[in-house]
Design a protein around this motif. Structure first.
Motif, PDB file in Angstrom:
ATOM      1  N   UNK A  20       0.879  -1.172   0.000  1.00  0.00           N
ATOM      2  CA  UNK A  20       0.000   0.000   0.000  1.00  0.00           C
ATOM      3  C   UNK A  20       0.915   1.219   0.000  1.00  0.00           C
ATOM      4  N   UNK A  21       0.541   2.275   0.681  1.00  0.00           N
ATOM      5  CA  UNK A  21       1.402   3.459   0.677  1.00  0.00           C
ATOM      6  C   UNK A  21       2.758   3.119   1.307  1.00  0.00           C
ATOM      7  N   UNK A  22       3.799   3.876   0.964  1.00  0.00           N
ATOM      8  CA  UNK A  22       5.147   3.561   1.464  1.00  0.00           C
ATOM      9  C   UNK A  22       5.266   3.547   2.996  1.00  0.00           C
ATOM     10  N   UNK A  23       4.352   4.205   3.705  1.00  0.00           N
ATOM     11  CA  UNK A  23       4.419   4.233   5.166  1.00  0.00           C
ATOM     12  C   UNK A  23       4.179   2.842   5.747  1.00  0.00           C
ATOM     13  N   UNK A  24       3.235   2.100   5.148  1.00  0.00           N
ATOM     14  CA  UNK A  24       2.816   0.814   5.700  1.00  0.00           C
ATOM     15  C   UNK A  24       3.663  -0.325   5.152  1.00  0.00           C
ATOM     16  N   UNK A  75       9.002   8.303   8.284  1.00  0.00           N
ATOM     17  CA  UNK A  75       8.629   7.951   6.913  1.00  0.00           C
ATOM     18  C   UNK A  75       7.898   6.613   6.803  1.00  0.00           C
ATOM     19  N   UNK A  76       8.143   5.710   7.768  1.00  0.00           N
ATOM     20  CA  UNK A  76       7.514   4.389   7.729  1.00  0.00           C
ATOM     21  C   UNK A  76       7.027   4.002   9.115  1.00  0.00           C
ATOM     22  N   UNK A  77       6.167   3.001   9.171  1.00  0.00           N
ATOM     23  CA  UNK A  77       5.672   2.502  10.455  1.00  0.00           C
ATOM     24  C   UNK A  77       6.814   1.988  11.320  1.00  0.00           C
ATOM     25  N   UNK A  78       7.765   1.312  10.719  1.00  0.00           N
ATOM     26  CA  UNK A  78       8.882   0.767  11.500  1.00  0.00           C
ATOM     27  C   UNK A  78       9.787   1.859  12.054  1.00  0.00           C
ATOM     28  N   UNK A  79       9.729   3.066  11.492  1.00  0.00           N
ATOM     29  CA  UNK A  79      10.545   4.185  11.992  1.00  0.00           C
ATOM     30  C   UNK A  79       9.897   4.878  13.186  1.00  0.00           C
ATOM     31  N   UNK A  80       8.613   4.605  13.446  1.00  0.00           N
ATOM     32  CA  UNK A  80       7.927   5.222  14.583  1.00  0.00           C
ATOM     33  C   UNK A  80       8.471   4.589  15.861  1.00  0.00           C
ATOM     34  N   UNK A  81       8.954   5.414  16.814  1.00  0.00           N
ATOM     35  CA  UNK A  81       9.489   4.850  18.051  1.00  0.00           C
ATOM     36  C   UNK A  81       8.437   4.036  18.802  1.00  0.00           C
ATOM     37  N   UNK A  82       8.872   2.934  19.331  1.00  0.00           N
ATOM     38  CA  UNK A  82       7.970   2.078  20.097  1.00  0.00           C
ATOM     39  C   UNK A  82       8.722   0.886  20.638  1.00  0.00           C
TER      40      UNK A  82
END
Length: 156
Positions: A20-24, A75-82
């Motif tokens: 889907x979009x590059x974020x996901x 830029x991506x879901x994996x880049x979101x801190x968590x």
């Protein structure tokens, strides 16, 4: 005489993935099949269609959250801190869980059973309950990404 043998249709070894979009993240059809236990009776074309529908729904539910994370510079879901679980973001696990659960629920609703026997019809009620459970699991996974509780409270 019954043999106890249950025939499972084979699956294609390399079914690919849905993007889907590059974020996901992309969703691997092979990983999804293994995780939710789908054999080749569900064709690749049917699975692809159902996964696209699930991704569309999950992405729509997370659109505002995604926009906020992108505005923060992720830029991506994996880049979101968590939190990391098994060396992957908990957000990633929750996103996949939402898509996988919604895919399985859609398949259970639309294809009650692969046979037209009485057994398939008798088991339909239990499978509808199961699809409700899967939709709940998808909602919980989406709420995990959003960082909200699983409870919905309404005043009468």
């Amino acid at each position: 005489m019954t043999t106890g043998f249950i025939a499972n249709a084979p699956t294609s070894p390399a079914e690919g993935e849905i993007t889907s979009s590059p974020f996901w993240p992309a969703i691997s059809l092979t990983d999804l099949r293994e995780t939710v236990r789908l054999d080749g009776t569900v064709t690749t074309a049917r699975l692809t269609h159902t996964v696209i529908d699930a991704i569309t729904s999950v992405n729509r539910d997370l659109a505002e959250w995604r926009s906020a994370r992108q505005a923060e510079g992720h830029a991506t879901l994996t880049a979101v801190p968590g939190e990391l679980i098994n060396n992957e973001s908990a957000h990633l696990h929750s996103y996949r869980r939402a898509v996988y659960a919604m895919t399985r629920a859609n398949l259970l609703e639309r294809y009650t059973d692969y046979s037209a026997t009485g057994d398939g019809v008798k088991g339909a009620d239990a499978k509808v309950m199961s699809s409700d459970d899967l939709y709940r699991d998808a909602r919980f996974a989406i709420r995990d990404v959003l960082g909200t509780t699983h409870n919905t409270v309404e005043l009468i």
